[in-house]
Design a protein around this motif. Sequence first.
Motif, PDB file in Angstrom:
ATOM      1  N   ASP A 193      20.802   2.111  -4.672  1.00  0.00           N
ATOM      2  CA  ASP A 193      22.134   2.132  -5.824  1.00  0.00           C
ATOM      3  C   ASP A 193      21.431   1.442  -6.745  1.00  0.00           C
ATOM      4  N   VAL A 194      21.834   0.597  -7.260  1.00  0.00           N
ATOM      5  CA  VAL A 194      21.450   0.229  -8.818  1.00  0.00           C
ATOM      6  C   VAL A 194      20.452  -1.878  -8.244  1.00  0.00           C
ATOM      7  N   ALA A 195      20.925  -1.736  -7.147  1.00  0.00           N
ATOM      8  CA  ALA A 195      20.001  -3.498  -6.737  1.00  0.00           C
ATOM      9  C   ALA A 195      19.426  -2.697  -6.591  1.00  0.00           C
ATOM     10  N   GLY A 196      18.743  -1.820  -5.515  1.00  0.00           N
ATOM     11  CA  GLY A 196      17.578  -1.695  -4.590  1.00  0.00           C
ATOM     12  C   GLY A 196      16.855  -0.590  -5.641  1.00  0.00           C
ATOM     13  N   ALA A 197      17.041  -0.501  -6.791  1.00  0.00           N
ATOM     14  CA  ALA A 197      16.522  -0.035  -7.952  1.00  0.00           C
ATOM     15  C   ALA A 197      15.654  -0.637  -8.990  1.00  0.00           C
ATOM     16  N   GLN A 198      16.523  -1.951  -9.387  1.00  0.00           N
ATOM     17  CA  GLN A 198      16.293  -2.759  -9.874  1.00  0.00           C
ATOM     18  C   GLN A 198      14.996  -3.651  -9.005  1.00  0.00           C
ATOM     19  N   ARG A 199      14.867  -3.671  -7.281  1.00  0.00           N
ATOM     20  CA  ARG A 199      13.742  -4.667  -7.045  1.00  0.00           C
ATOM     21  C   ARG A 199      12.673  -3.794  -7.172  1.00  0.00           C
ATOM     22  N   ALA A 200      12.926  -2.352  -7.287  1.00  0.00           N
ATOM     23  CA  ALA A 200      12.080  -1.268  -7.584  1.00  0.00           C
ATOM     24  C   ALA A 200      11.258  -1.777  -8.952  1.00  0.00           C
ATOM     25  N   ALA A 201      11.997  -1.986  -9.359  1.00  0.00           N
ATOM     26  CA  ALA A 201      11.268  -2.296 -11.417  1.00  0.00           C
ATOM     27  C   ALA A 201      11.091  -3.467 -10.973  1.00  0.00           C
ATOM     28  N   GLU A 202      10.571  -4.682 -10.481  1.00  0.00           N
ATOM     29  CA  GLU A 202      10.507  -5.724 -10.515  1.00  0.00           C
ATOM     30  C   GLU A 202       9.391  -5.550  -9.608  1.00  0.00           C
ATOM     31  N   LEU A 203       9.507  -4.708  -8.789  1.00  0.00           N
ATOM     32  CA  LEU A 203       7.641  -3.782  -8.106  1.00  0.00           C
ATOM     33  C   LEU A 203       7.086  -3.558  -9.021  1.00  0.00           C
TER      34      LEU A 203
ATOM     35  N   MET B 267      14.106  10.269 -15.757  1.00  0.00           N
ATOM     36  CA  MET B 267      13.624  11.134 -15.068  1.00  0.00           C
ATOM     37  C   MET B 267      14.804  12.136 -14.195  1.00  0.00           C
ATOM     38  N   ALA B 268      14.062  13.385 -14.309  1.00  0.00           N
ATOM     39  CA  ALA B 268      14.634  14.260 -12.716  1.00  0.00           C
ATOM     40  C   ALA B 268      13.672  13.694 -11.445  1.00  0.00           C
ATOM     41  N   ALA B 269      12.910  13.447 -11.483  1.00  0.00           N
ATOM     42  CA  ALA B 269      11.584  13.033 -10.791  1.00  0.00           C
ATOM     43  C   ALA B 269      10.642  12.289 -11.155  1.00  0.00           C
ATOM     44  N   LEU B 270       9.755  11.265  -9.385  1.00  0.00           N
ATOM     45  CA  LEU B 270       8.982  10.725 -10.130  1.00  0.00           C
ATOM     46  C   LEU B 270       7.792  11.054  -9.070  1.00  0.00           C
ATOM     47  N   PRO B 271       6.168  10.922  -9.667  1.00  0.00           N
ATOM     48  CA  PRO B 271       5.302  10.851  -8.456  1.00  0.00           C
ATOM     49  C   PRO B 271       5.832  10.470  -7.195  1.00  0.00           C
ATOM     50  N   LEU B 272       5.037  10.695  -6.501  1.00  0.00           N
ATOM     51  CA  LEU B 272       5.528  10.259  -5.084  1.00  0.00           C
ATOM     52  C   LEU B 272       7.089   9.382  -4.995  1.00  0.00           C
ATOM     53  N   ASN B 273       7.895  10.587  -5.277  1.00  0.00           N
ATOM     54  CA  ASN B 273       9.334   9.969  -5.523  1.00  0.00           C
ATOM     55  C   ASN B 273       9.883   8.527  -5.147  1.00  0.00           C
ATOM     56  N   ALA B 274       8.758   8.462  -6.528  1.00  0.00           N
ATOM     57  CA  ALA B 274       9.254   6.940  -6.776  1.00  0.00           C
ATOM     58  C   ALA B 274      10.394   6.616  -7.216  1.00  0.00           C
ATOM     59  N   ALA B 275      11.319   5.551  -6.869  1.00  0.00           N
ATOM     60  CA  ALA B 275      12.574   5.639  -7.757  1.00  0.00           C
ATOM     61  C   ALA B 275      12.496   4.710  -9.166  1.00  0.00           C
TER      62      ALA B 275
ATOM     63  N   GLY C  30       0.745  -0.954   0.216  1.00  0.00           N
ATOM     64  CA  GLY C  30       0.105  -0.162  -0.289  1.00  0.00           C
ATOM     65  C   GLY C  30       0.965   1.107  -0.241  1.00  0.00           C
ATOM     66  N   LYS C  31       2.355   1.123   0.460  1.00  0.00           N
ATOM     67  CA  LYS C  31       3.064   1.915   0.136  1.00  0.00           C
ATOM     68  C   LYS C  31       4.363   2.433  -1.134  1.00  0.00           C
ATOM     69  N   VAL C  32       4.673   3.188  -1.206  1.00  0.00           N
ATOM     70  CA  VAL C  32       5.819   2.999  -2.768  1.00  0.00           C
ATOM     71  C   VAL C  32       6.956   2.806  -1.960  1.00  0.00           C
ATOM     72  N   GLY C  33       7.241   1.833  -1.917  1.00  0.00           N
ATOM     73  CA  GLY C  33       7.897   0.304  -2.191  1.00  0.00           C
ATOM     74  C   GLY C  33      10.301   1.219  -1.819  1.00  0.00           C
ATOM     75  N   VAL C  34      10.237   1.547  -2.920  1.00  0.00           N
ATOM     76  CA  VAL C  34      11.542   2.349  -3.559  1.00  0.00           C
ATOM     77  C   VAL C  34      11.597   3.968  -3.422  1.00  0.00           C
ATOM     78  N   THR C  35      12.316   4.489  -2.970  1.00  0.00           N
ATOM     79  CA  THR C  35      11.855   6.307  -3.174  1.00  0.00           C
ATOM     80  C   THR C  35      13.303   6.635  -3.084  1.00  0.00           C
ATOM     81  N   GLY C  36      13.384   7.758  -4.038  1.00  0.00           N
ATOM     82  CA  GLY C  36      14.620   8.586  -3.623  1.00  0.00           C
ATOM     83  C   GLY C  36      15.041   8.397  -5.236  1.00  0.00           C
ATOM     84  N   LEU C  37      16.373   9.085  -5.341  1.00  0.00           N
ATOM     85  CA  LEU C  37      17.073   9.253  -7.007  1.00  0.00           C
ATOM     86  C   LEU C  37      17.724   7.691  -6.537  1.00  0.00           C
ATOM     87  N   VAL C  38      18.451   7.504  -8.085  1.00  0.00           N
ATOM     88  CA  VAL C  38      19.091   6.026  -8.246  1.00  0.00           C
ATOM     89  C   VAL C  38      20.728   6.812  -8.598  1.00  0.00           C
ATOM     90  N   GLY C  39      21.322   6.691  -8.010  1.00  0.00           N
ATOM     91  CA  GLY C  39      22.871   6.546  -8.167  1.00  0.00           C
ATOM     92  C   GLY C  39      23.138   7.808  -6.743  1.00  0.00           C
TER      93      GLY C  39
END
Length: 156
Positions: free
Chosen positions: A60-70, A137-145, A47-56
């Motif tokens: 990190d890449v592994a955390g962002a890959q998890r975001a992409a899987e979600l 992207m510079a940013a995404l909705p709800l600070n999603a990664a 029910g909430k954004v699981g991975v937030t912030g700017l990648v890099g």
Amino acid sequence: MSDTIDSRLQSLGITLPQAAAPAANYVPYVISGNLLYLSGQLPMEDGKVGVTGLVGKDVDVAGAQRAAELCAINILAQAKAALGGDLSRITRVIKLNGFVASAPGFVEQHLVINGASNLIANVLGDAGKHARAAVGMAALPLNAAVEIDAILEIAL
């Protein structure tokens, strides 16, 4: 094929969530002819954004890959809702568009979106192999990664 998809999801330890409701003035999907257009999916988890912030920077890449899987899991959940619960109606994933909230200088968006591409291909087999874009992207909705939308070919 639905049994195969369900068994693949189960073997990967994935339970599809309830499809998310739109957060603004849009619909979660549109079916036009034999194409299913899915609105962008965020890395929602419990029910909430699981991975937030700017990648890099924050992620990190592994955390962002998890975001992409979600995001991919949420794409499948939306497709299931659109198709009356029958994912076997997917005949081909035509395209994924992946958007990565990127810190200045981050250039590995393609590696991030592999998280979604790999999951979709693992769940749907050959029907899951697709064209795609992976952009920063510079940013995404709800600070999603990460955010990903999709175009699927479906059986009518």
